[in-house]
Design a protein around this motif. Structure first.
Motif, mmCIF file in Angstrom:
data_model
loop_
_atom_site.group_PDB
_atom_site.id
_atom_site.type_symbol
_atom_site.label_atom_id
_atom_site.label_comp_id
_atom_site.label_asym_id
_atom_site.label_seq_id
_atom_site.Cartn_x
_atom_site.Cartn_y
_atom_site.Cartn_z
ATOM 1 N N VAL A 1 0.878 -1.331 -0.038
ATOM 2 C CA VAL A 1 0.004 -0.040 -0.062
ATOM 3 C C VAL A 1 0.654 1.095 -0.042
ATOM 4 O O VAL A 1 0.502 2.256 -0.784
ATOM 5 N N TYR A 2 2.106 1.137 0.744
ATOM 6 C CA TYR A 2 2.611 2.323 0.928
ATOM 7 C C TYR A 2 3.465 2.673 -0.418
ATOM 8 O O TYR A 2 3.300 3.815 -1.085
ATOM 9 N N GLN A 3 4.140 1.710 -1.284
ATOM 10 C CA GLN A 3 4.705 1.812 -2.325
ATOM 11 C C GLN A 3 3.558 2.326 -3.562
ATOM 12 O O GLN A 3 3.771 3.011 -4.144
ATOM 13 N N THR A 4 2.239 1.773 -3.394
ATOM 14 C CA THR A 4 1.220 2.154 -4.403
ATOM 15 C C THR A 4 1.032 3.755 -4.106
ATOM 16 O O THR A 4 0.745 4.457 -5.026
ATOM 17 N N LEU A 5 0.835 4.031 -2.889
ATOM 18 C CA LEU A 5 0.577 5.261 -2.619
ATOM 19 C C LEU A 5 1.660 6.465 -3.184
ATOM 20 O O LEU A 5 1.429 7.343 -3.616
ATOM 21 N N SER A 6 2.935 5.741 -3.029
ATOM 22 C CA SER A 6 3.837 6.822 -3.464
ATOM 23 C C SER A 6 3.993 6.641 -4.636
ATOM 24 O O SER A 6 4.223 7.769 -5.069
ATOM 25 N N PHE A 7 3.688 5.702 -5.560
ATOM 26 C CA PHE A 7 3.685 5.825 -6.858
ATOM 27 C C PHE A 7 2.449 6.547 -7.369
ATOM 28 O O PHE A 7 2.740 7.575 -8.566
ATOM 29 N N ILE A 8 1.546 6.579 -6.989
ATOM 30 C CA ILE A 8 0.181 7.312 -7.265
ATOM 31 C C ILE A 8 0.513 8.870 -7.040
ATOM 32 O O ILE A 8 0.365 9.587 -7.838
ATOM 33 N N GLN A 9 1.259 8.937 -5.940
ATOM 34 C CA GLN A 9 1.537 10.629 -5.677
ATOM 35 C C GLN A 9 2.636 11.060 -6.704
ATOM 36 O O GLN A 9 2.447 12.393 -7.041
ATOM 37 N N LEU A 10 3.753 10.247 -7.118
ATOM 38 C CA LEU A 10 4.715 10.530 -7.978
ATOM 39 C C LEU A 10 4.052 10.945 -9.371
ATOM 40 O O LEU A 10 4.415 11.847 -10.131
ATOM 41 N N ARG A 11 3.026 10.042 -9.841
ATOM 42 C CA ARG A 11 2.425 10.372 -11.030
ATOM 43 C C ARG A 11 1.869 11.343 -11.208
ATOM 44 O O ARG A 11 1.580 12.114 -12.182
ATOM 45 N N TYR A 12 0.970 11.911 -10.079
ATOM 46 C CA TYR A 12 0.233 13.150 -9.764
ATOM 47 C C TYR A 12 1.184 14.189 -10.249
ATOM 48 O O TYR A 12 1.072 15.200 -10.909
ATOM 49 N N GLN A 13 2.222 14.273 -9.379
ATOM 50 C CA GLN A 13 3.159 15.191 -9.235
ATOM 51 C C GLN A 13 4.037 15.413 -10.633
ATOM 52 O O GLN A 13 4.277 16.435 -11.430
ATOM 53 N N ASN A 14 4.270 14.416 -11.404
ATOM 54 C CA ASN A 14 4.621 14.303 -12.791
ATOM 55 C C ASN A 14 3.714 14.851 -13.986
ATOM 56 O O ASN A 14 4.010 15.648 -14.605
ATOM 57 N N SER A 15 2.457 14.623 -13.608
ATOM 58 C CA SER A 15 1.285 15.333 -14.445
ATOM 59 C C SER A 15 1.334 16.640 -14.298
ATOM 60 O O SER A 15 1.127 17.466 -15.266
#
Length: 140
Positions: free
Chosen positions: A38-52
């Motif tokens: 869950v931590y890795q998934t949330l981090s990944f989602i946050q990074l994708r949002y920042q990237n966009s």
């Protein structure tokens, strides 16, 4: 004392042989796996949002950069320099006759020129005069 020690050892062996420890360890491992997943998934989602967001900002900055380049090209043309000299500095060519247009402001009526509180006083004066006239009619 030895019997106490033997009982503790036998309890430990029974506990070790039972599925309780295995289940406990399995539950701990599953919880750790879920936590890290869950931590890795949330981090990944946050990074994708920042990237966009950064990509959107990059597109906006590129558009702004392109507009500024066009403005620079426009400013460097002779036509723009001539228009600016005519409008801001009032310059004319040697064979031209300058004409200056003066716009007159329309006359404001006295009532419109008054401040809002002064306008209210004018209306209140009229209201009081009307009220006094009505009382005189009623008495007379």
């Amino acid at each position: 004392m030895e019997t106490n020690k033997e009982e503790t050892i036998s309890k430990w062996k029974r506990l070790k042989d039972s599925n309780t420890i295995k289940v406990f360890i399995a539950i701990v491992l599953v919880c750790l796996f879920i936590y890290f997943f869950v931590y890795q998934t949330l981090s990944f989602i946050q990074l994708r949002y920042q990237n966009s967001q950064l990509n959107e900002e990059l597109v906006e900055l590129r558009n702004t950069n392109e507009i500024l380049k066009q403005d620079i090209e426009k400013i460097q043309t002779n036509q723009y320099i001539e228009e600016t000299a005519r409008e801001r500095l009032g310059m004319v060519k040697t064979n031209e006759t300058p004409i200056q247009v003066i716009e007159e402001k329309p006359y404001k009526m006295e009532e419109e020129a008054l401040a809002p509180e002064r306008k209210m006083n004018i209306y209140m004066d009229e209201w009081y005069k009307g009220l006094i006239a009505w009382f005189k009619e009623e008495k007379g």
